[in-house]
Scaffold this motif. Structure first.
Motif, PDB file in Angstrom:
ATOM      1  N   CYS A   1       3.585  22.984  12.370  1.00  0.00           N
ATOM      2  CA  CYS A   1       3.925  21.795  11.573  1.00  0.00           C
ATOM      3  C   CYS A   1       5.385  21.849  11.124  1.00  0.00           C
ATOM      4  O   CYS A   1       6.103  20.836  11.163  1.00  0.00           O
ATOM      5  CB  CYS A   1       2.997  21.684  10.368  1.00  0.00           C
ATOM      6  SG  CYS A   1       1.277  21.283  10.786  1.00  0.00           S
TER       7      CYS A   1
ATOM      8  N   TYR B   1      -1.676  14.559  13.441  1.00  0.00           N
ATOM      9  CA  TYR B   1      -2.227  15.893  13.692  1.00  0.00           C
ATOM     10  C   TYR B   1      -3.678  15.693  14.097  1.00  0.00           C
ATOM     11  O   TYR B   1      -4.504  15.263  13.293  1.00  0.00           O
ATOM     12  CB  TYR B   1      -2.145  16.781  12.455  1.00  0.00           C
ATOM     13  CG  TYR B   1      -2.437  18.253  12.745  1.00  0.00           C
ATOM     14  CD1 TYR B   1      -1.406  19.186  12.804  1.00  0.00           C
ATOM     15  CD2 TYR B   1      -3.736  18.703  12.968  1.00  0.00           C
ATOM     16  CE1 TYR B   1      -1.661  20.527  13.072  1.00  0.00           C
ATOM     17  CE2 TYR B   1      -4.001  20.033  13.242  1.00  0.00           C
ATOM     18  CZ  TYR B   1      -2.963  20.942  13.289  1.00  0.00           C
ATOM     19  OH  TYR B   1      -3.223  22.272  13.566  1.00  0.00           O
TER      20      TYR B   1
ATOM     21  N   GLY C   1      -5.148  22.511   9.428  1.00  0.00           N
ATOM     22  CA  GLY C   1      -4.356  21.468  10.062  1.00  0.00           C
ATOM     23  C   GLY C   1      -4.046  20.344   9.095  1.00  0.00           C
ATOM     24  O   GLY C   1      -2.909  19.871   8.995  1.00  0.00           O
TER      25      GLY C   1
ATOM     26  N   ALA D   1      -0.320  19.608   7.849  1.00  0.00           N
ATOM     27  CA  ALA D   1       0.115  18.312   8.366  1.00  0.00           C
ATOM     28  C   ALA D   1       0.429  17.363   7.216  1.00  0.00           C
ATOM     29  O   ALA D   1       1.429  16.639   7.247  1.00  0.00           O
ATOM     30  CB  ALA D   1      -0.961  17.716   9.265  1.00  0.00           C
TER      31      ALA D   1
END
Length: 313
Positions: free
Chosen positions: A119, A132, A166, A170
């Motif tokens: 990221c 993402y 994530g 993100a």
């Protein structure tokens, strides 16, 4: 009873900061106001995308990377723990979409340092992260009484922790603004399953992990309230991917392939691109008012209580 979670103050979305602009008039009636851009053009123009679980030849991740690139993304990071096909995928994408930057990255999507790094790399290279797609996952067909705690936690780590991490990193990247992106925005997508919506569509640990992904996307959407960052889950049904390849191969060997998907109203299974089209929609501004949802892509399987016609008498 839990106490109410205090949400830190975050930058506001463009719509909350400046509003949705007036579109003017056509004769004596107002023109249609719009948030998204032209739906006839490339839907990902200029966007930076990260896709995990992108190595499989028949997978949803690979198919989604193609859709993002085809629709004008500026850059697509194709990521997976297994990397034996990533360079081939890069060459294929480069041959089809030479203007799109393709970055293969090998890492475990449940490794916090690795997720944070990819990221941050997107921000360092492009000054933005727009999508993402947390698509990494594993499955098992074992009965829950035969699964030990270590196997159960492995399923949770790969299928749930990877999505959480994530979304965490993100979101931090998507909150950043720049001259090319003056307001926070973005789309976080997690791959769940119809097994996370209804029972009897997968094993116990798999189903529990996918239900957790749905819950993550729902709660994260509220944690990011007002930022313009959306979080949604995709819930595939029977899709021909690397994960289901043994089932498809066995059915073809028996001559019973047409029976796959017979319990859904479309009477068939799907290919990965059919799910990728939904990932494209959720990653684009076409879905600007879609947030906190679990999108079933299952041929209608989750719409009812499946039965085999003629077997109820």
């Amino acid at each position: 009873m839990s106490t109410k979670t205090k949400v830190p103050k975050q930058p506001l979305s463009e719509q909350l900061s400046v509003g949705i602009p007036d579109a003017g008039m056509f004769e004596d009636i107002p023109k249609i106001r719009r948030v998204a851009g032209d739906s006839a053009g490339p839907r990902m123009k200029g966007k930076v995308v990260i896709v995990t679980g992108a190595n499989s030849l028949q997978g949803i991740g690979r198919a989604s990377a193609h859709q993002y690139a085809h629709n004008g993304a500026k850059a697509v990071f194709i990521c997976d723990y297994s990397d034996n096909h990533l360079e081939t995928h890069k060459r294929e994408l480069n041959s089809l979409y030479p203007d799109v930057d393709i970055h293969p990255r090998q890492f475990d999507a449940s490794n916090e340092a690795a997720v944070k790094a990819v990221c941050e790399e997107a921000i360092q290279k492009y000054g933005r992260l727009d999508v993402y797609f947390a698509n990494a996952g594993i499955a098992t067909g074992a009965v829950f009484t035969d699964i030990d705690s270590a196997e159960f936690m492995t399923m949770m780590r790969v299928n749930v922790l990877s999505v959480f991490l994530g979304a965490k990193y993100a979101a931090k990247a998507m909150l950043l603004t720049s001259p090319s992106k003056p307001h926070p925005s973005g789309s976080i997508i997690g791959t769940a399953s119809v097994a996370g919506l209804r029972s009897n569509a997968g094993s116990t640990p798999y189903s529990a992990s996918k239900a957790a992904v749905v819950s993550l996307m729902q709660t994260i959407s509220y944690q990011l309230a007002g930022t313009g960052i959306r979080a949604n889950a995709i819930c595939p049904g029977v899709i021909e991917t690397g994960m289901t390849s043994l089932m498809y191969e066995a059915a073809r060997a028996r001559g019973t392939e047409k029976k796959i998907g017979q319990l859904n109203p479309l009477k068939r299974g799907a290919v990965a691109d059919e799910v990728a089209r939904v990932a494209l929609f959720l990653g684009s501004e076409e879905s600007s008012y879609v947030n906190g949802q679990a999108w079933a892509v299952c041929g209608g399987l989750s719409a009812g209580h499946p039965f085999v016609p003629g077997r109820l008498s």
